[in-house]
Motif scaffolding. Sequence first.
Motif, PDB file in Angstrom:
ATOM      1  N   GLU A 207       0.901  -1.166   0.035  1.00 29.11           N
ATOM      2  CA  GLU A 207       0.054   0.058   0.116  1.00 29.11           C
ATOM      3  C   GLU A 207       0.630   1.352  -0.148  1.00 29.11           C
ATOM      4  OE1 GLU A 207      -2.550   2.838   0.540  1.00 29.11           O
ATOM      5  OE2 GLU A 207      -3.036   1.055  -0.125  1.00 29.11           O
ATOM      6  N   HIS A 208       2.208   1.305   0.644  1.00 29.98           N
ATOM      7  CA  HIS A 208       3.056   2.186   0.804  1.00 29.98           C
ATOM      8  C   HIS A 208       3.947   2.422  -0.388  1.00 29.98           C
ATOM      9  CE1 HIS A 208       1.030   3.304   4.512  1.00 29.98           C
ATOM     10  NE2 HIS A 208       0.847   2.131   4.754  1.00 29.98           N
ATOM     11  N   THR A 209       4.159   1.385  -1.185  1.00 27.57           N
ATOM     12  CA  THR A 209       4.816   1.263  -2.384  1.00 27.57           C
ATOM     13  C   THR A 209       4.105   1.933  -3.627  1.00 27.57           C
ATOM     14  OG1 THR A 209       6.116  -0.372  -1.226  1.00 27.57           O
ATOM     15  CG2 THR A 209       6.559  -0.028  -3.684  1.00 27.57           C
ATOM     16  N   SER A 210       4.809   2.508  -4.384  1.00 27.73           N
ATOM     17  CA  SER A 210       4.276   3.082  -5.771  1.00 27.73           C
ATOM     18  C   SER A 210       4.532   1.962  -6.697  1.00 27.73           C
ATOM     19  CB  SER A 210       5.103   4.268  -6.254  1.00 27.73           C
ATOM     20  OG  SER A 210       6.564   3.947  -6.973  1.00 27.73           O
ATOM     21  N   TRP A 211       3.735   1.835  -7.697  1.00 25.35           N
ATOM     22  CA  TRP A 211       3.824   0.763  -8.810  1.00 25.35           C
ATOM     23  C   TRP A 211       4.969   0.868  -9.526  1.00 25.35           C
ATOM     24  CZ3 TRP A 211       1.893  -3.861  -9.822  1.00 25.35           C
ATOM     25  CH2 TRP A 211       1.910  -4.287 -11.088  1.00 25.35           C
ATOM     26  N   SER A 245      -0.586   3.158  -5.987  1.00 28.05           N
ATOM     27  CA  SER A 245      -0.420   2.179  -4.912  1.00 28.05           C
ATOM     28  C   SER A 245      -0.216   0.619  -5.421  1.00 28.05           C
ATOM     29  CB  SER A 245      -1.362   2.166  -3.758  1.00 28.05           C
ATOM     30  OG  SER A 245      -1.563   0.949  -3.140  1.00 28.05           O
ATOM     31  N   THR A 246       0.982   0.157  -5.166  1.00 28.79           N
ATOM     32  CA  THR A 246       1.158  -1.082  -5.837  1.00 28.79           C
ATOM     33  C   THR A 246      -0.271  -2.013  -5.109  1.00 28.79           C
ATOM     34  OG1 THR A 246       3.488  -0.991  -5.967  1.00 28.79           O
ATOM     35  CG2 THR A 246       2.635  -3.181  -5.597  1.00 28.79           C
ATOM     36  N   ARG A 247      -0.514  -1.806  -3.926  1.00 27.11           N
ATOM     37  CA  ARG A 247      -1.702  -2.776  -3.571  1.00 27.11           C
ATOM     38  C   ARG A 247      -2.964  -2.433  -4.571  1.00 27.11           C
ATOM     39  NH1 ARG A 247      -6.416  -2.835  -0.965  1.00 27.11           N
ATOM     40  NH2 ARG A 247      -6.250  -0.383  -0.309  1.00 27.11           N
ATOM     41  N   THR A 248      -3.278  -1.410  -5.127  1.00 31.20           N
ATOM     42  CA  THR A 248      -4.200  -1.155  -5.774  1.00 31.20           C
ATOM     43  C   THR A 248      -3.986  -1.618  -7.286  1.00 31.20           C
ATOM     44  OG1 THR A 248      -5.003   0.913  -4.787  1.00 31.20           O
ATOM     45  CG2 THR A 248      -6.054   0.739  -7.032  1.00 31.20           C
ATOM     46  N   ILE A 249      -2.850  -1.205  -7.954  1.00 28.30           N
ATOM     47  CA  ILE A 249      -2.515  -1.738  -9.223  1.00 28.30           C
ATOM     48  C   ILE A 249      -2.505  -3.097  -9.305  1.00 28.30           C
ATOM     49  CG2 ILE A 249      -1.241  -1.496 -11.356  1.00 28.30           C
ATOM     50  CD1 ILE A 249      -2.980   1.106 -10.603  1.00 28.30           C
ATOM     51  N   GLY A 250      -1.688  -3.705  -8.348  1.00 29.56           N
ATOM     52  CA  GLY A 250      -1.441  -5.125  -8.104  1.00 29.56           C
ATOM     53  C   GLY A 250      -2.577  -5.925  -8.129  1.00 29.56           C
ATOM     54  N   SER A 251      -3.659  -5.383  -7.284  1.00 33.81           N
ATOM     55  CA  SER A 251      -4.938  -6.053  -7.317  1.00 33.81           C
ATOM     56  C   SER A 251      -5.813  -5.764  -8.606  1.00 33.81           C
ATOM     57  CB  SER A 251      -5.711  -5.399  -6.219  1.00 33.81           C
ATOM     58  OG  SER A 251      -7.034  -6.046  -5.849  1.00 33.81           O
ATOM     59  N   ASP A 488     -15.742  16.811 -13.391  1.00 31.40           N
ATOM     60  CA  ASP A 488     -15.812  15.407 -12.879  1.00 31.40           C
ATOM     61  C   ASP A 488     -14.621  14.775 -12.839  1.00 31.40           C
ATOM     62  OD1 ASP A 488     -18.786  15.040 -12.828  1.00 31.40           O
ATOM     63  OD2 ASP A 488     -18.602  15.575 -15.052  1.00 31.40           O
ATOM     64  N   PRO A 489     -13.751  15.128 -11.960  1.00 35.46           N
ATOM     65  CA  PRO A 489     -12.352  14.297 -11.789  1.00 35.46           C
ATOM     66  C   PRO A 489     -12.741  12.911 -11.271  1.00 35.46           C
ATOM     67  CG  PRO A 489     -12.702  15.902 -10.022  1.00 35.46           C
ATOM     68  CD  PRO A 489     -13.577  16.053 -10.962  1.00 35.46           C
ATOM     69  N   LEU A 490     -11.444  12.262 -11.261  1.00 32.67           N
ATOM     70  CA  LEU A 490     -11.457  10.902 -10.853  1.00 32.67           C
ATOM     71  C   LEU A 490     -10.378  10.638  -9.710  1.00 32.67           C
ATOM     72  CD1 LEU A 490     -12.833   7.899 -11.669  1.00 32.67           C
ATOM     73  CD2 LEU A 490     -10.472   7.713 -13.022  1.00 32.67           C
ATOM     74  N   LEU A 491     -11.100   9.905  -8.543  1.00 33.86           N
ATOM     75  CA  LEU A 491      -9.997   9.611  -7.482  1.00 33.86           C
ATOM     76  C   LEU A 491      -8.906   8.563  -7.960  1.00 33.86           C
ATOM     77  CD1 LEU A 491      -9.408   9.520  -4.406  1.00 33.86           C
ATOM     78  CD2 LEU A 491     -10.814   7.140  -4.527  1.00 33.86           C
ATOM     79  N   ILE A 492      -7.773   8.952  -7.569  1.00 33.14           N
ATOM     80  CA  ILE A 492      -6.489   8.186  -7.988  1.00 33.14           C
ATOM     81  C   ILE A 492      -6.081   7.418  -6.664  1.00 33.14           C
ATOM     82  CG2 ILE A 492      -4.223   8.013  -9.072  1.00 33.14           C
ATOM     83  CD1 ILE A 492      -6.561   8.700 -10.919  1.00 33.14           C
ATOM     84  N   ASN A 493      -5.724   6.426  -6.852  1.00 33.47           N
ATOM     85  CA  ASN A 493      -5.356   5.451  -5.389  1.00 33.47           C
ATOM     86  C   ASN A 493      -3.891   5.821  -5.489  1.00 33.47           C
ATOM     87  OD1 ASN A 493      -8.014   4.671  -5.852  1.00 33.47           O
ATOM     88  ND2 ASN A 493      -7.878   3.020  -4.561  1.00 33.47           N
ATOM     89  N   THR A 494      -3.627   6.637  -4.575  1.00 30.12           N
ATOM     90  CA  THR A 494      -1.930   7.057  -4.720  1.00 30.12           C
ATOM     91  C   THR A 494      -1.532   6.159  -3.285  1.00 30.12           C
ATOM     92  OG1 THR A 494      -2.552   8.646  -3.271  1.00 30.12           O
ATOM     93  CG2 THR A 494      -2.201   9.258  -5.532  1.00 30.12           C
ATOM     94  N   ALA A 495      -0.009   6.035  -3.454  1.00 30.40           N
ATOM     95  CA  ALA A 495       0.384   4.904  -2.371  1.00 30.40           C
ATOM     96  C   ALA A 495       0.171   5.624  -1.142  1.00 30.40           C
ATOM     97  CB  ALA A 495       2.113   4.924  -2.626  1.00 30.40           C
ATOM     98  N   GLY A 496      -0.121   4.846  -0.155  1.00 26.73           N
ATOM     99  CA  GLY A 496      -0.443   5.440   1.258  1.00 26.73           C
ATOM    100  C   GLY A 496      -1.821   6.063   1.323  1.00 26.73           C
ATOM    101  N   SER A 497      -2.712   6.087   0.262  1.00 26.18           N
ATOM    102  CA  SER A 497      -3.963   6.735   0.539  1.00 26.18           C
ATOM    103  C   SER A 497      -5.149   6.017   1.225  1.00 26.18           C
ATOM    104  CB  SER A 497      -4.466   7.096  -0.934  1.00 26.18           C
ATOM    105  OG  SER A 497      -4.835   6.139  -1.690  1.00 26.18           O
ATOM    106  N   TRP A 498      -4.876   4.739   1.369  1.00 29.06           N
ATOM    107  CA  TRP A 498      -5.865   4.121   2.269  1.00 29.06           C
ATOM    108  C   TRP A 498      -6.301   4.460   3.308  1.00 29.06           C
ATOM    109  CZ3 TRP A 498      -9.323   0.352   1.010  1.00 29.06           C
ATOM    110  CH2 TRP A 498      -9.903  -0.386   1.942  1.00 29.06           C
ATOM    111  N   ASP A 499      -5.239   5.135   4.169  1.00 31.70           N
ATOM    112  CA  ASP A 499      -5.525   5.737   5.601  1.00 31.70           C
ATOM    113  C   ASP A 499      -6.007   6.827   5.382  1.00 31.70           C
ATOM    114  OD1 ASP A 499      -3.813   3.643   6.639  1.00 31.70           O
ATOM    115  OD2 ASP A 499      -1.895   4.732   6.456  1.00 31.70           O
ATOM    116  N   ALA A 500      -6.357   7.541   4.354  1.00 34.20           N
ATOM    117  CA  ALA A 500      -6.946   8.847   4.351  1.00 34.20           C
ATOM    118  C   ALA A 500      -8.332   8.559   3.899  1.00 34.20           C
ATOM    119  CB  ALA A 500      -6.230   9.985   3.190  1.00 34.20           C
ATOM    120  N   ARG A 501      -8.891   7.326   3.391  1.00 42.67           N
ATOM    121  CA  ARG A 501      -9.914   7.216   3.122  1.00 42.67           C
ATOM    122  C   ARG A 501     -10.895   6.915   4.089  1.00 42.67           C
ATOM    123  NH1 ARG A 501      -8.987   2.810  -1.796  1.00 42.67           N
ATOM    124  NH2 ARG A 501     -11.428   2.959  -1.900  1.00 42.67           N
ATOM    125  N   PRO A 502     -12.187   7.382   4.139  1.00 43.95           N
ATOM    126  CA  PRO A 502     -13.139   7.058   5.041  1.00 43.95           C
ATOM    127  C   PRO A 502     -13.890   5.641   5.084  1.00 43.95           C
ATOM    128  CG  PRO A 502     -14.289   8.311   3.566  1.00 43.95           C
ATOM    129  CD  PRO A 502     -13.041   8.330   3.143  1.00 43.95           C
TER     130      PRO A 502
END
Length: 584
Positions: A207-211, A245-251, A488-502
Amino acid sequence: MAEQRWPVSRRSFLRGTVAAGAVTAGAVAGAPGVTLAAPPGRRVAVLGGGVAGLTAAHELVERGFEVTVHEARALGGKARSVAVPGTGRDGRPDLPGEHGFRFFPGFYQNLPDTMRRIPVPGNPDGVWNNLRSVAEARFSRSDGDDILLALPDSPAAFTASPTEVRETLAATITTMSKMPPAEAAYFANRLLVFNSSCEARRFGQWEHTSWYDFVQGHRRSHEFRAIVSRSLTSLMVAAKEDLASTRTIGSMGEQFLGNPLGLGNDGGLDRVLDDATNIAWIDPWVAHLRGLGVRFELGARVEELVVRDKRIGGARISGSGGARTVSADYFVVAVPVERARALWSAPVLELAPEFSAMDRLYVDWMNGIQIYFRTPLHIARGHIALVDSPWSLTAISQNQLWRQKLPSFGDGSVADCLSVDISNWHTPGILFGKPAEECTHEQIFREVWAQLSAHLNDREQLLRPADVHSWFLDPGITWQGDRNANADPLLINTAGSWDARPVTHGPIENLFLAGDYVRTDVDLATMEGANESARAAVNAILDVSGSSAPRCPTFRLRRTPELEPLRLLDNDRYARGLPNMFDE
């Protein structure tokens, strides 16, 4: 399939039980056309009428709640189709435009479940029967060395060892690209590293590593970076490889490449609707919800959440009739992330300080342009990726896939539409040397045409200027004097962003969040994520209200079952501070 249960305090449960009463016994929530009578204390205001808002309304009204959806612009949100104003002639409807083309991967499960429950005359499975698999994908290069990849209509069963999984992935990657076998094998191994990683490592490390860092893009060839660093990010999910985030792209890679190996369980690998989105999906959905009793208020923009007694006491709504306050027992905020965080006033943040972390969430642009042609196109029987385009273009020709053919729209002379997504608005193009965000709308069309031509007309002329009838840019893009603005922008899952998501339900008892920025299992700005989050929001409302109605089923992404023993081993290795066993 896993049903999610959300924690609720005894105080909240008792308050909801007293206010709401018991749900009518014997009714079956979730059955098409069946609703439960709403006792007092069951009024829900859904703020936003996109996929998340419509899903929440659908699940709530089937479970006996009184639901009103307040939408500022148009129902369907970014998923809707858009009429091109003034193009209809002689009784024909306007040409259909859109925010951008959409597709429904085989690994989507929550959204197809909803689509099956939207009735369509003659369709045994409702709107779901309006999905059709595409036959191929085209990867076009600017040097003419294109690849047409046949796609299976349904995945084949696959059972193999980790070594066979790696070899199969490497062969698939080599087939799809010009990547040297050694680099294809390296990438396949990186996928195996991720796929065999335990949940703790995925969240704690990946989650904290870039792709880009995960695949060591700086050490790889141009071809590797074009396919692995770029195609799996910009072309597929509008992300930046050095930020994602590697976690997002890898998934997502796990799902996209896993489908051909038999992991998909809801049809073909790549599916699209068989008509314009509103015709095939949104209009039947809205009609069904109206029939169930959902009320819709259009032109209603939420401006403020009013806090009273540590709860949401109302929502300030602006519209053509002026501003007013909407009251309800429960409020579902189903607007996009950039609108949601604008609602977090000081009184809201005092009750839910964790919402302030949403300011760290990053949004980017991924918007479409449609080019209409007087003659049919013969490019690919599915999606097209323009691998070397600086604006990261992807496209699909639509007339071949639709029941209602394009000559029945507009002035009758349009034979096809090439719907193009622009995923990179910040890199200079090849014609004007400017990024899309700084181009006028006419320049955007001409630049897109130049990049399309460079990829598709290098060996044979697949696109001819004389055949162009007209074009239509996503109306969310507006020219503001010296650059464009994007509604209409789009959310991008950046490395470490999971902690900021509600999460769906926080400390404010009667406030619930639904949207693709909310924490979900699919973990990506998609229609599937919006649908999944809405189901979780409804389940939280059921818990707080003390309802005995059946909870919404929620579906999790599937993983290669052969690798599960390796994930168990990796859990122990991660706890001991060791790398994944395949991490070279």
